[in-house]
Design an enzyme around this catalytic site. Structure first.
Site, PDB file in Angstrom:
ATOM      1  N   LYS A  24      22.466  36.887  42.388  1.00  0.00           N
ATOM      2  CA  LYS A  24      22.083  38.284  42.604  1.00  0.00           C
ATOM      3  C   LYS A  24      22.238  38.703  44.069  1.00  0.00           C
ATOM      4  O   LYS A  24      22.627  39.836  44.339  1.00  0.00           O
ATOM      5  CB  LYS A  24      20.702  38.607  42.057  1.00  0.00           C
ATOM      6  N   ARG A  46       8.947  41.996  40.486  1.00  0.00           N
ATOM      7  CA  ARG A  46       8.994  40.755  39.709  1.00  0.00           C
ATOM      8  C   ARG A  46       8.018  40.748  38.549  1.00  0.00           C
ATOM      9  O   ARG A  46       8.031  39.833  37.740  1.00  0.00           O
ATOM     10  CB  ARG A  46       8.698  39.561  40.598  1.00  0.00           C
ATOM     11  N   ARG A  66      21.856  24.680  47.645  1.00  0.00           N
ATOM     12  CA  ARG A  66      21.885  25.749  48.654  1.00  0.00           C
ATOM     13  C   ARG A  66      21.478  25.226  50.033  1.00  0.00           C
ATOM     14  O   ARG A  66      20.502  24.494  50.166  1.00  0.00           O
ATOM     15  CB  ARG A  66      20.945  26.878  48.211  1.00  0.00           C
ATOM     16  N   ARG A 126      15.997  25.202  52.338  1.00  0.00           N
ATOM     17  CA  ARG A 126      14.706  25.901  52.319  1.00  0.00           C
ATOM     18  C   ARG A 126      13.677  25.037  51.596  1.00  0.00           C
ATOM     19  O   ARG A 126      13.983  24.409  50.595  1.00  0.00           O
ATOM     20  CB  ARG A 126      14.853  27.232  51.571  1.00  0.00           C
ATOM     21  N   ARG A 167       9.172  28.275  40.361  1.00  0.00           N
ATOM     22  CA  ARG A 167       9.664  29.652  40.494  1.00  0.00           C
ATOM     23  C   ARG A 167      10.311  30.128  39.199  1.00  0.00           C
ATOM     24  O   ARG A 167      10.174  31.288  38.804  1.00  0.00           O
ATOM     25  CB  ARG A 167      10.646  29.745  41.659  1.00  0.00           C
TER      26      ARG A 167
HETATM   27  P1  AMP Z   1      13.741  34.755  46.979  1.00  0.00           P
HETATM   28  O1  AMP Z   1      14.352  34.762  48.334  1.00  0.00           O
HETATM   29  O2  AMP Z   1      14.012  36.011  46.210  1.00  0.00           O
HETATM   30  O3  AMP Z   1      14.058  33.521  46.203  1.00  0.00           O
HETATM   31  O4  AMP Z   1      12.128  34.738  47.218  1.00  0.00           O
HETATM   32  C1  AMP Z   1      11.524  33.665  47.874  1.00  0.00           C
HETATM   33  C2  AMP Z   1      10.014  33.731  47.725  1.00  0.00           C
HETATM   34  O5  AMP Z   1       9.504  34.919  48.342  1.00  0.00           O
HETATM   35  C3  AMP Z   1       9.472  33.778  46.303  1.00  0.00           C
HETATM   36  O6  AMP Z   1       9.420  32.521  45.681  1.00  0.00           O
HETATM   37  C4  AMP Z   1       8.083  34.359  46.556  1.00  0.00           C
HETATM   38  O7  AMP Z   1       7.218  33.402  47.119  1.00  0.00           O
HETATM   39  C5  AMP Z   1       8.371  35.399  47.627  1.00  0.00           C
HETATM   40  N1  AMP Z   1       8.740  36.692  47.003  1.00  0.00           N
HETATM   41  C6  AMP Z   1       9.971  37.262  46.964  1.00  0.00           C
HETATM   42  N2  AMP Z   1       9.948  38.430  46.292  1.00  0.00           N
HETATM   43  C7  AMP Z   1       8.659  38.602  45.893  1.00  0.00           C
HETATM   44  C8  AMP Z   1       7.990  39.601  45.147  1.00  0.00           C
HETATM   45  N3  AMP Z   1       8.634  40.667  44.645  1.00  0.00           N
HETATM   46  N4  AMP Z   1       6.652  39.448  44.939  1.00  0.00           N
HETATM   47  C9  AMP Z   1       5.982  38.395  45.426  1.00  0.00           C
HETATM   48  N5  AMP Z   1       6.556  37.405  46.116  1.00  0.00           N
HETATM   49  C10 AMP Z   1       7.878  37.493  46.359  1.00  0.00           C
END
Ligand code: AMP
Length: 205
Positions: free
Chosen positions: A13, A85, A119, A153, A164
């Site tokens: 995405k 989310r 990654r 990460r 996740r």
């Molecule tokens: P991502 O980079 O999209 O994989 O997000 C990494 C982490 O950021 C997630 O596992 C959550 O801990 C936090 N995070 C990202 N987007 C959200 C969201 N919409 N609501 C709450 N936590 C978020």
């Protein structure tokens, strides 16, 4: 054009959002990036949650998002990646602004885990590489642009990824149900170009 891109970790995405952002000349807003970009005391708190693979409290995410989308570059629209989310976030978002289209990219869990565990990110320019899939770094373990060591990460480690994914499956259903009249569902196992072509057709075909 206000677009949401949803999908499990590693579905591509971020890549698709970036392509769309360049074509449409509207910003790509990644909630994960916004949260990782925080500073000071708040950063410490948020990093702990992120590293465990849990969700950051909705009130905080919407506050950060509100600030970001009020900027000049969002006047013609934006592509939201990683938000909303769950239903709580949908409601907060809808009370702020209306969304035009929702793109959902799906891949099987095993593929998600494989892609994410490969990654590697540049700690300086934040570009994402992958040791299994494209874009691979030209020199093993080094950023193509900054020539420094890539890192994994903390939340890309297998345990976190599984958690996740669990949250993703549990929480996303209600988001899709809410936006059912605006949704395009795409199989993310095609090439970057194939997926990108389908998205473009859905939006403008
Ligand atoms: P991502 O980079 O999209 O994989 O997000 C990494 C982490 O950021 C997630 O596992 C959550 O801990 C936090 N995070 C990202 N987007 C959200 C969201 N919409 N609501 C709450 N936590 C978020």
């Amino acid at each position: 054009m206000r677009i949401i891109i949803i999908g499990p970790q590693g579905c591509g995405k971020g890549t698709q959002a970036k392509i769309l952002s360049e074509k449409l000349k509207i910003p790509h807003i990644s909630m994960g990036d916004l949260l990782r970009g925080l500073t000071g005391e708040l950063k410490e708190k948020v990093d702990k949650i992120i590293n465990k693979g849990e969700l950051v409290p909705a009130e905080l995410t919407i506050k950060i998002l509100k600030e970001r989308i009020s900027k000049e570059d969002c006047k013609k629209g934006f592509i939201l990646d990683g938000f909303p989310r769950n239903l709580e976030q949908v409601k907060l978002l809808e009370s702020l602004i209306k969304i035009d289209k929702v793109i959902v990219i799906s891949i099987p869990d095993e593929e998600s885990i494989r892609r994410i565990s490969g990654r590697r990110v540049c700690p300086k320019c934040k570009f994402n590489f992958n040791i299994y899939t494209e874009p691979k770094p030209k020199k093993e373990g080094l950023c193509d642009f900054c020539n420094i060591f890539l890192v994994q990460r903390e939340d890309d480690k297998e345990e976190s990824v599984k958690k996740r994914l669990e949250i993703y499956h549990k929480e996303t259903k209600s988001v899709l149900e809410f936006y059912k009249d605006k949704v395009l569902k795409i199989n993310g196992e095609g090439t970057i170009e194939e997926v990108s072509f389908k998205i473009w057709n859905f939006l403008f075909g």
